[in-house]
Design a protein around this motif. Sequence first.
Motif, short mmCIF file in Angstrom:
data_model
loop_
_atom_site.label_atom_id
_atom_site.label_comp_id
_atom_site.label_asym_id
_atom_site.label_seq_id
_atom_site.Cartn_x
_atom_site.Cartn_y
_atom_site.Cartn_z
N ILE A 52 0.85 -1.18 0.00
CA ILE A 52 0.00 0.00 0.00
C ILE A 52 0.89 1.23 0.00
O ILE A 52 1.82 1.34 0.81
N ASP A 53 0.61 2.16 -0.89
CA ASP A 53 1.33 3.42 -0.94
C ASP A 53 0.86 4.28 0.23
O ASP A 53 -0.31 4.64 0.31
N GLU A 54 1.75 4.60 1.14
CA GLU A 54 1.40 5.37 2.34
C GLU A 54 0.76 6.72 1.99
O GLU A 54 -0.04 7.24 2.76
N SER A 55 1.11 7.28 0.83
CA SER A 55 0.52 8.56 0.44
C SER A 55 -0.95 8.40 0.04
O SER A 55 -1.66 9.39 -0.10
N GLN A 56 -1.41 7.17 -0.11
CA GLN A 56 -2.80 6.87 -0.48
C GLN A 56 -3.66 6.57 0.75
O GLN A 56 -4.76 6.05 0.61
N ILE A 57 -3.15 6.90 1.93
CA ILE A 57 -3.90 6.66 3.17
C ILE A 57 -4.22 8.00 3.81
O ILE A 57 -3.33 8.83 4.00
N THR A 58 -5.50 8.21 4.09
CA THR A 58 -5.90 9.42 4.80
C THR A 58 -6.67 9.02 6.06
O THR A 58 -7.31 7.97 6.10
N GLU A 59 -6.58 9.88 7.04
CA GLU A 59 -7.23 9.59 8.32
C GLU A 59 -7.91 10.85 8.81
O GLU A 59 -7.37 11.95 8.67
N ARG A 60 -9.10 10.69 9.36
CA ARG A 60 -9.85 11.84 9.87
C ARG A 60 -10.60 11.44 11.14
O ARG A 60 -11.27 10.42 11.18
N GLU A 61 -10.49 12.28 12.16
CA GLU A 61 -11.16 12.05 13.43
C GLU A 61 -12.52 12.72 13.43
O GLU A 61 -12.70 13.79 12.85
N SER A 62 -13.50 12.09 14.08
CA SER A 62 -14.83 12.69 14.19
C SER A 62 -14.76 13.93 15.09
O SER A 62 -13.80 14.11 15.84
N SER A 63 -15.79 14.75 15.02
CA SER A 63 -15.78 16.01 15.77
C SER A 63 -15.66 15.80 17.28
O SER A 63 -15.06 16.61 17.98
N GLU A 64 -16.22 14.72 17.78
CA GLU A 64 -16.14 14.44 19.22
C GLU A 64 -14.96 13.54 19.58
O GLU A 64 -14.74 13.24 20.75
N GLY A 65 -14.25 13.06 18.57
CA GLY A 65 -13.07 12.25 18.81
C GLY A 65 -13.34 10.80 19.17
O GLY A 65 -12.42 10.08 19.54
N ARG A 66 -14.58 10.37 19.04
CA ARG A 66 -14.91 8.98 19.39
C ARG A 66 -14.63 8.01 18.25
O ARG A 66 -14.40 6.82 18.47
N PHE A 67 -14.68 8.51 17.02
CA PHE A 67 -14.50 7.66 15.85
C PHE A 67 -13.42 8.23 14.94
O PHE A 67 -13.12 9.42 14.99
#
Length: 99
Positions: A52-67
């Motif tokens: 997997i190309d690491e540049s092809q991975i994105t991560e986003r936290e929910s507004s409350e930080g639970r998910f």
Amino acid sequence: MNRFTKTESTEAKTGNPQLEFPCEYPIKVIGIADQNLRQCVIDIMRANAGDIDESQITERESSEGRFVSVTVVITATGKPQLDTIFAELKATGIVKMVL
């Protein structure tokens, strides 16, 4: 000839475009905000789709930080591969949804 034997007729009828494999395919995983989620997702993707190309991975936290959502773009080779990835992700217990 039956009008439903042609791919384009079936696509027009269902409204679902047919994928042509192999193709670049983003998989979005939503899970409990946990230190292990990202690595768990990457491990399952690598086991089923190779490197997997690491540049092809994105991560986003929910507004409350639970998910957290982790999106990984893989080179999909077919529906069986995608079905396996989805099943393995759901079986982890920390994944709540796979899109």
